[in-house]
Scaffold this motif. Sequence first.
Motif, PDB file in Angstrom:
ATOM      1  N   GLN A  86      25.422  15.235 -38.721  1.00  0.00           N
ATOM      2  CA  GLN A  86      24.641  14.305 -37.920  1.00  0.00           C
ATOM      3  C   GLN A  86      25.534  13.600 -36.895  1.00  0.00           C
ATOM      4  O   GLN A  86      25.117  13.326 -35.760  1.00  0.00           O
ATOM      5  CB  GLN A  86      23.952  13.280 -38.841  1.00  0.00           C
ATOM      6  N   GLN A 111      25.877  15.598 -33.931  1.00  0.00           N
ATOM      7  CA  GLN A 111      24.678  15.475 -33.113  1.00  0.00           C
ATOM      8  C   GLN A 111      24.784  14.284 -32.178  1.00  0.00           C
ATOM      9  O   GLN A 111      24.468  14.371 -30.987  1.00  0.00           O
ATOM     10  CB  GLN A 111      23.443  15.268 -34.004  1.00  0.00           C
ATOM     11  N   LEU A 142      24.861  13.829 -27.953  1.00  0.00           N
ATOM     12  CA  LEU A 142      23.944  13.071 -27.107  1.00  0.00           C
ATOM     13  C   LEU A 142      24.684  12.254 -26.048  1.00  0.00           C
ATOM     14  O   LEU A 142      24.065  11.679 -25.150  1.00  0.00           O
ATOM     15  CB  LEU A 142      23.109  12.126 -27.979  1.00  0.00           C
ATOM     16  N   PHE A 157      27.289   6.127 -25.796  1.00  0.00           N
ATOM     17  CA  PHE A 157      26.209   6.192 -26.792  1.00  0.00           C
ATOM     18  C   PHE A 157      26.731   6.060 -28.215  1.00  0.00           C
ATOM     19  O   PHE A 157      26.278   5.225 -28.996  1.00  0.00           O
ATOM     20  CB  PHE A 157      25.457   7.508 -26.618  1.00  0.00           C
ATOM     21  N   PRO A 159      22.198  26.285 -25.423  1.00  0.00           N
ATOM     22  CA  PRO A 159      20.953  25.548 -25.655  1.00  0.00           C
ATOM     23  C   PRO A 159      20.086  25.587 -24.415  1.00  0.00           C
ATOM     24  O   PRO A 159      20.562  25.377 -23.313  1.00  0.00           O
ATOM     25  CB  PRO A 159      21.431  24.119 -25.959  1.00  0.00           C
ATOM     26  N   VAL A 209      19.289   6.092 -32.554  1.00  0.00           N
ATOM     27  CA  VAL A 209      19.669   7.503 -32.558  1.00  0.00           C
ATOM     28  C   VAL A 209      18.535   8.365 -32.031  1.00  0.00           C
ATOM     29  O   VAL A 209      18.732   9.253 -31.186  1.00  0.00           O
ATOM     30  CB  VAL A 209      20.064   7.939 -33.985  1.00  0.00           C
ATOM     31  N   GLY A 263      18.253   7.973 -28.453  1.00  0.00           N
ATOM     32  CA  GLY A 263      19.302   8.706 -27.771  1.00  0.00           C
ATOM     33  C   GLY A 263      18.978  10.190 -27.657  1.00  0.00           C
ATOM     34  O   GLY A 263      19.155  10.812 -26.596  1.00  0.00           O
ATOM     35  N   LEU A 264      18.447  10.727 -28.726  1.00  0.00           N
ATOM     36  CA  LEU A 264      18.051  12.137 -28.730  1.00  0.00           C
ATOM     37  C   LEU A 264      17.064  12.418 -27.615  1.00  0.00           C
ATOM     38  O   LEU A 264      17.219  13.360 -26.827  1.00  0.00           O
ATOM     39  CB  LEU A 264      17.389  12.479 -30.074  1.00  0.00           C
ATOM     40  N   HIS A 280      18.364  12.066 -24.129  1.00  0.00           N
ATOM     41  CA  HIS A 280      19.176  13.232 -23.795  1.00  0.00           C
ATOM     42  C   HIS A 280      18.326  14.400 -23.349  1.00  0.00           C
ATOM     43  O   HIS A 280      18.731  15.210 -22.505  1.00  0.00           O
ATOM     44  CB  HIS A 280      20.010  13.621 -25.025  1.00  0.00           C
ATOM     45  N   PRO A 340      17.776  13.408 -41.021  1.00  0.00           N
ATOM     46  CA  PRO A 340      18.077  13.136 -39.610  1.00  0.00           C
ATOM     47  C   PRO A 340      17.765  14.333 -38.722  1.00  0.00           C
ATOM     48  O   PRO A 340      17.994  15.482 -39.099  1.00  0.00           O
ATOM     49  CB  PRO A 340      19.576  12.855 -39.624  1.00  0.00           C
ATOM     50  N   VAL A 341      17.255  14.042 -37.547  1.00  0.00           N
ATOM     51  CA  VAL A 341      16.788  15.118 -36.668  1.00  0.00           C
ATOM     52  C   VAL A 341      17.946  15.625 -35.820  1.00  0.00           C
ATOM     53  O   VAL A 341      18.728  14.853 -35.277  1.00  0.00           O
ATOM     54  CB  VAL A 341      15.681  14.596 -35.731  1.00  0.00           C
ATOM     55  N   SER A 342      18.022  16.936 -35.727  1.00  0.00           N
ATOM     56  CA  SER A 342      19.044  17.484 -34.853  1.00  0.00           C
ATOM     57  C   SER A 342      18.456  17.679 -33.467  1.00  0.00           C
ATOM     58  O   SER A 342      17.242  17.713 -33.284  1.00  0.00           O
ATOM     59  CB  SER A 342      19.556  18.812 -35.403  1.00  0.00           C
ATOM     60  N   LEU A 343      19.329  17.843 -32.533  1.00  0.00           N
ATOM     61  CA  LEU A 343      18.902  17.950 -31.140  1.00  0.00           C
ATOM     62  C   LEU A 343      18.016  19.170 -30.933  1.00  0.00           C
ATOM     63  O   LEU A 343      16.952  19.105 -30.319  1.00  0.00           O
ATOM     64  CB  LEU A 343      20.157  18.044 -30.249  1.00  0.00           C
TER      65      LEU A 343
END
Lengths: 172, 736
Positions: free
Chosen positions: A44, A47, A51, A59, B601, B623, B626-627, B630, B713-716
Amino acid sequence: MELVQMQKSLQDYTKSLFLDNLKVEESVLGVIQKLEFMGVLDSQFLQLQQLQDESNPHFVSQVVTLFFQDSDRILNDLSLSLDQQVVDFKKVYPHVHQLKGSSSSIGAQRVKNACVVFRSFCEQQNVEGCHRCLQQVKKEYYLVKNRLETLFKLEQQIVASGGMIPAMELGF
Amino acid sequence: MMEVCNCIEPQWPADELLMKYQYISDFFIAVAYFSIPLELIYFVKKSAVFPYRWVLVQFGAFIVLCGATHLINLWTFTTNSRTVALVMTTAKVLTAVVSCATALMLVHIIPDLLSVKTRELFLKNKAAELDREMGLIRTQEETGRHVRMLTHEIRSTLDRHTILKTTLVELGRTLALEECALWMPTRTGLELQLSYTLRQQHPVEYTVPIQLPVINQVFGTSRAVKISPNSPVARLRPVSGKYLLGEVVAVRVPLLHLSNFQINDWPELSTKRYALMVLMLPSDSARQWHVHELELVEVVADQVAVALSHAAILEESMRARDLLMEQNVALDIARREAETAIRARNDFLAVMNHEMRTPMHAIIALSSLLQETELTPEQRLMVETVLKSSSLLATLMNDVLDLSRLEDGSLQLELGTFNLHTLFREVLNLIKPIAVVKKLPITLNLAPDLPEFVVGDEKRLMQIILNIVGNAVKFSKQGSISVTALVTKSDNRAPPDFFVVPTGSHFYLRVKVKDLGAGINPQDIPKLFTKFAQTQSLATRSSGGSGLGLAISKRFVNLMEGNIWIESEGVGKGCTAIFDVKLGISNESKQSGIPKVPANPQHVNFAGLKVLVMDENGVSRMVTKGLLVHLGCEVATVSSSEECLRVVSHEHRVVFMDVCTPGVENYQIALRIHEKFTKRHQRPLLVALTGNTDKSTKERCMSFGLDGVLLKPVSLDNMRNVLSDLLEHRVLYEAM
């Protein structure tokens, strides 16, 4: 040369955050081999680093600072609550949950895992267990706080020397 | 003075005394004559039954007239006037008539009257006889009552000893017996043993051989038999010779088994085992055995037989029931142990799964890092293979957990569109290195009519093919391996109970993997698909493996509505593995879907997409924001559900809400948003961010009207894919 070295040491350091503590335990049954291979940070955190870009250059440090502030506050509250004569688990539980959520968003894996254990003791209303867990959480928290602060110092040094922090692109 | 008249000489001046006597006698006779009829009439009036009334009347008349005659005689002593003489004559005439009539009458009557007496005697005899019979019936009825009572006593208990004891006691009481005894056959069946007696408390253990003639005689008939008091079975107590021994009766008691009772039939008396009941009347009493008493004894013997057999049946069933209960208890314990074992296994799998994922992430992360460094093309290829393999390994670990989920039936296929041809090529690329090392050439033949783009579970199909081809490589030491893929129509070679019918937009893919390696004994083929079982040939022992592969493959194939089987001619002759699976034909000609390992990506443009993030946890909120930033979204954040409701508007295309805060029902807010935006196209899409994505959470989200679920938690990449899928299809429930 120094720059390269510093970059390398940064990478080394980052890697080391993943490669802490290799423990192998053999259980009584003899069939299960438990591999305890827990890094201080998990994917995480990578990740988060992803960002960070030109539009959002600070960030990671912003998030981490917020995390530190939140967690300090929560840990204080937890210490106070658990020191009461009669522990009100209804107050303790949300704090633990909050801390778990924050730490998992950051990628502070060990803190999160310690919070999971803490939470189950809360559900059982086991005061003794909660105390022990709180100690563990605090220990893990200070560890990750320490490491992250060191990381940031390194990064600052690199930036100060005019270099670029190597971006990490990952394909999961 | 005295005239001389021509008439009769005047009467003497008789002796006045004589005259007086005559006078008086006549008077009394008259009185008697008059009173007798009166008496008769009186008494006859009183008795109603005398049948000869008119005879009495006649008789009465006769007597009256006689009386009258005598009365009139009174006047004859004095003067005879003409009237008197007339009356006299009339009376005499009448009297004569009546007397004669009466005399004639009596000839008929008197025999009748006499016979009355005979009849009376006869009736008296009859009455006495009836009395006797009545006494007999009463005795019989009483006997019947005794039998009923005895039966009731005997049948009220199911304990063998009580039955027999009660029988003897009751019989003794009813029939006033001196002694009553029961002889039971011994285990060997050759002797009769004295088991129960009435009077003696501790009977000496007499036995008599069973082949005595007297015993045979008794056993030969179902009736009670009178036997001699001197026979061995009747000599139960020391005989002091003065007594005249009472009569003895013996009867057989059949000992019945369960098998003797047929439904609707009386128990068959083909049984050979009898007990002997001996009854003795009191000595010196001159009593005799009456028929009804013998009948009573026979009836009792039958009842005892039935009661004994019931007792025996009950004993059996109690024993069986106890046994069953023990078995139940044992089974229960075993079941609980099994459940504990299963639970332990599941826990273990879950924990191991989690523990294994963590290092996997580390491997993947570090390999990615390695990829970013300076590498030679060869090294780069190696690193890419490492990445792909570890990704596969992660999948395999998932499947170890899946297998237990498969067995619950809770696993579902993840359908998607993919390129079938590419899939085969990738599998071969993965296997090629090993095959090259073992010098096994692999060829791939794809049928020309094989569709390119299909709908199915790509990951699992790849796993199946990989497993089968991998087995072929593993178990071959030489020869070549050929992989053939074709569209199958109904083929005779399919197992007989499986028919393929291509329907509509589906087809059945058949894959045949033929190798010339170790081969399998046809007898072992069924065992192959069992988990963890391995044939103990030299080849397999060296190759290791968990033995799960074929079992998992079979389950996946079954989930895909297909079939898998193996043909082999024998050991050393190679084998062919064949499977059919059902796949859908895709309409799209372009490749879509998630590439296995994205090199770069994709930057899908979400620029300016307005979204709302609701999360109570500040760090998580930041977070997530932010994701999304982005990815180019315009992000608004709120920290409570009330604020969310206030802020949300039709401009927001997606709302991300955190639902894992305990004790607060954040799902409600989904409902409120539904209420707020009645028109569907105005409503923002709702996605839940939660810490676990098990079935119950997903169902709950669906029931509250959420459009998607994301695991924190989530990934991009996850977020990117979710957003693009969501905006395209407006529903998504598989992102993890």
